[in-house]
Design a protein around this motif. Structure first.
Motif, PDB file in Angstrom:
ATOM      1  N   SER A 212      37.883  46.218  48.302  1.00  0.00           N
ATOM      2  CA  SER A 212      39.032  45.828  49.119  1.00  0.00           C
ATOM      3  C   SER A 212      38.748  46.083  50.595  1.00  0.00           C
ATOM      4  O   SER A 212      37.917  46.921  50.950  1.00  0.00           O
ATOM      5  N   CYS A 261      46.243  41.272  40.254  1.00  0.00           N
ATOM      6  CA  CYS A 261      45.272  40.429  40.951  1.00  0.00           C
ATOM      7  C   CYS A 261      45.076  41.068  42.321  1.00  0.00           C
ATOM      8  O   CYS A 261      46.008  41.096  43.136  1.00  0.00           O
ATOM      9  N   LEU A 262      43.903  41.618  42.561  1.00  0.00           N
ATOM     10  CA  LEU A 262      43.622  42.365  43.781  1.00  0.00           C
ATOM     11  C   LEU A 262      42.628  41.605  44.648  1.00  0.00           C
ATOM     12  O   LEU A 262      41.609  41.103  44.149  1.00  0.00           O
ATOM     13  N   ASP A 263      42.907  41.536  45.930  1.00  0.00           N
ATOM     14  CA  ASP A 263      42.010  40.860  46.867  1.00  0.00           C
ATOM     15  C   ASP A 263      40.759  41.698  47.107  1.00  0.00           C
ATOM     16  O   ASP A 263      40.768  42.927  46.992  1.00  0.00           O
ATOM     17  N   THR A 264      39.680  41.006  47.468  1.00  0.00           N
ATOM     18  CA  THR A 264      38.443  41.678  47.869  1.00  0.00           C
ATOM     19  C   THR A 264      38.134  41.308  49.317  1.00  0.00           C
ATOM     20  O   THR A 264      38.867  40.550  49.954  1.00  0.00           O
ATOM     21  N   GLU A 267      35.633  36.021  48.936  1.00  0.00           N
ATOM     22  CA  GLU A 267      36.444  34.980  48.300  1.00  0.00           C
ATOM     23  C   GLU A 267      36.954  35.391  46.931  1.00  0.00           C
ATOM     24  O   GLU A 267      37.955  34.866  46.442  1.00  0.00           O
ATOM     25  N   LYS A 269      38.202  37.778  43.555  1.00  0.00           N
ATOM     26  CA  LYS A 269      39.333  38.641  43.229  1.00  0.00           C
ATOM     27  C   LYS A 269      38.906  39.627  42.143  1.00  0.00           C
ATOM     28  O   LYS A 269      37.932  39.421  41.422  1.00  0.00           O
ATOM     29  N   TYR A 271      40.740  41.126  38.861  1.00  0.00           N
ATOM     30  CA  TYR A 271      41.896  40.987  37.984  1.00  0.00           C
ATOM     31  C   TYR A 271      41.875  42.101  36.935  1.00  0.00           C
ATOM     32  O   TYR A 271      40.807  42.591  36.544  1.00  0.00           O
ATOM     33  N   ASP A 416      34.290  36.783  40.863  1.00  0.00           N
ATOM     34  CA  ASP A 416      35.552  37.286  40.327  1.00  0.00           C
ATOM     35  C   ASP A 416      35.237  38.278  39.213  1.00  0.00           C
ATOM     36  O   ASP A 416      34.347  38.040  38.378  1.00  0.00           O
TER      37      ASP A 416
END
Length: 629
Positions: A212, A261-264, A267, A269, A271, A416
């Motif tokens: 993150s 669902c977590l952003d990095t 591009e 993610k 999950y 992902d």
């Protein structure tokens, strides 16, 4: 004073950034590289990117790099003779420790008694809940692209889907992602599954910290390294971990299913899908309030208990003197760090390794070195200024480098990661009916099942995962490993009776070297005899017994039933440790020097009898089935 410390920290950070750019030729990642969340390991909360002077005694510690090595122990470096002299009163006890002596012997030898583990019974052992946080097998690159999809350089690399069906830690994932080409342009979807909810959610928090946005890659990698292997954390790091847990698990009791669902930084993610009940144990651990003192006492009561002395010294007797001392320092502090680094900044327990009541949950025989490539570990340490003798310091820098590179790859590539917690068989059936949309086409390029075969059997394992293999990729494979393949019949079990038989037979061999006979003269108290016996599995030709195991598992019928075949020539991982992947088919035993054996089996902890299996689709042209493994 505070202004001076801040200035020194900023200057050190800028110098490190400059050196990194010069050494790697990287571009400056972003302004985050110059920011600090105060999570570093050093006494002033900065990150540790090179070996500092060993004169670390208080808040007036030297901030210069260390380059004058102690010529006696080789575990510590100083920037000058002045610092060496100043620090000597504190270093003397370590530098003259008996463990550093070439003639050191375990206590049972010097006390002329049999070691307690020789006839030990587990009947009276108190129950203590443990979790295999660290794993015991070296991490592998499950793709090995140069020998598979990447072997045809005229064909563009396509998208990849990877499944780790029973992965208690993230080392295989890290090694695989770090082995992707820097210019990989496809999408990579990864499924990371494990039934133990504590391990699953520990992995989820680790991934969030690494991937993150927020702290620099350097800080994120450093705190993640300690979260994985240290009993305590820097105060700033512990607070950051708590904030991450709060963010990830907000409102997790609202539904029966926990989904995130977590952003990095890039591009991709991260999950997670799992039963919400699985998050409760980790939240209990992270919200606990026991102090650091009681946590460290629990750790030492377990790892340095009197009844563990002989078992610990049995391992120490197989190590080189400096490695014994480096490992002892880790056991005393519980902190994975260079030998000379002060740990005054570690003020909070690492609640991920303790129960909610503050009980150390790592097994007694767990070793942070096990599962890492020792040659790469030492190379990383040398790059950062550490000596090869300080093996735990080398490990700190190596893990941090690996985690940093992993985070950098996820930031720059299209990856992902899906973290789940289900029974592997149920998960496979759920994928088949489209329960996980990202994998609804049921076509994985690699399926790593770990040692599931030891629990559910070969046919069940292939029935679950064989249908999910990508049949359009000729290199797609199901990867298995077995630790329990009818071991009582096929491998060498040590014990008093077996060792007595070995001594009796060897003593009857004419011309046996005097040195070997002198080892036997100590009888069942000989540390060298234990080392010999423990290493026999590495050099035992047990191919016939393993073929019997495969027949007992009905491998022929199973592969035919699911349109698969067992590879005779592996393309991802060797059939057993100590044999190269490209070794000729006739090579059944390791051909190693004593140093290679020490690195792979003694320090690296490679499990001697473990065997690996690779299955591919029947139509694949990568190998031919001959009816024999």
């Amino acid at each position: 004073m505070a202004a001076k410390l801040w200035y020194n920290a900023v200057v050190a950070g800028l110098r490190k950034l400059r050196d990194d750019i010069k050494d790697r030729g990287d571009k400056v990642e972003s302004l985050e590289s110059l920011m600090s969340f105060g999570m570093g390991s050093s006494w002033n909360s900065t990150t540790v990117s090179y070996l500092m002077c060993g004169n670390a005694t208080n808040l007036k510690s030297c901030l210069s790099p260390g380059f004058l090595v102690c010529d006696k122990c080789h575990l510590i470096k100083y920037c000058s003779e002045k610092c060496r002299t100043t620090h000597w009163p504190k270093h003397r006890s370590y530098c003259s420790h008996p463990y550093l002596g070439e003639t050191w012997q375990p206590s049972w030898v010097t006390e002329r008694r049999d070691p307690t583990f020789l006839y030990a019974s587990n009947l009276l052992t108190l129950y203590r809940p443990t979790i295999d946080f660290w794993g015991d097998l070296p991490a592998m690159d499950c793709l090995q692209l140069p020998a598979n999809e990447g072997s045809d350089y005229l064909r563009p690399m396509g998208d990849l889907k990877l499944c780790f069906a029973a992965s208690g830690d993230i080392r295989n994932l890290i090694r695989t992602i770090n082995s992707l080409p820097a210019d990989y342009s496809g999408y990579c979807d990864v499924l990371l599954n494990e039934t133990n909810p504590v391990l699953v959610n520990r992995n989820l928090v680790l991934l969030f910290i690494l991937l993150s946005s927020g702290p620099s890659l350097e800080e994120a990698a450093e705190i993640a390294t300690h979260l994985m292997y240290s009993a305590a954390l820097p105060g700033g790091g512990a607070e950051y971990v708590k904030r991450c847990v709060t963010f990830i698990y907000r409102d997790c009791d609202a539904d029966l299913s926990f989904q995130r669902c977590l952003d990095t930084r890039g591009e991709g993610k991260v999950y997670s899908v799992q039963p919400s009940t699985g998050t409760k144990r980790l939240l209990e651990m992270t919200h606990s309030t026991y102090p650091l003192s009681s946590a460290l006492k629990s750790m030492k009561d377990t790892t340095m208990a009197p009844d563990q002395l002989d078992s610990n010294e049995k391992y120490f007797s197989s190590l080189k003197p400096a490695h014994r001392m480096s490992f002892q320092r880790y056991r005393e502090t519980g902190i994975l760090a260079p030998f000379s680094m002060t740990t005054v900044n570690f003020t909070q327990p690492n609640r991920f390794l303790f129960s909610p009541q503050g009980t150390w949950m790592v097994p007694e025989d767990a070793n942070p070195l096990f599962g890492w490539d020792v040659s790469r570990v030492q190379a990383s340490g040398i790059k950062h200024g550490t000596t090869p003798e300080d093996i735990m310091g080398c490990l700190f820098f190596h893990i941090k480098d690996e985690l940093r590179e992993f985070a950098k790859r996820v930031k720059e590539l299209k990856i992902d990661i899906h973290v789940t917690s289900f029974d592997a068989g149920i998960l496979a059936k759920g994928i088949t009916i489209g329960a996980l949309p990202a994998f609804e086409d049921t076509s994985f390029d690699r399926i790593v099942t770990g040692n599931l075969v030891d629990f559910v059997g070969m046919r069940t394992c292939l029935a679950d995962w064989g249908p999910l293999l990508n049949r359009e990729n000729e290199f797609a494979s199901v990867l298995m490993q077995t630790k329990a393949w009818d071991r009582p019949r096929a491998t060498n079990q040590w014990g008093p009776h077996a060792m007595e038989l070995l001594m009796e037979k060897c003593n009857k061999i004419p011309g046996l070297e005097v040195k070997i006979k002198s080892i036997f003269a100590q009888g069942l108290r000989s540390p060298a005899l234990f080392r010999i016996f423990d290493s026999l599995d590495a050099f035992s030709e047990n191919e016939g017994a393993f073929q019997d195991y495969l027949r007992d598992q009905d491998v022929d019928e199973s592969v035919a039933a699911f349109d698969l075949r067992l590879r005779t020539k592996h393309r991802v991982h060797p059939k057993r440790f100590g044999i190269p992947l490209d070794a000729p088919g006739w090579q059944k035993l390791p051909d190693l020097s004593s140093d290679e054996f020490y690195d792979i089996f003694t320090l690296g902890g490679a499990n001697l009898p473990v065997r690996f299996l690779e299955f591919e689709a029947m139509g694949s042209t990568t190998s031919e089935w001959t009816g024999e493994f």
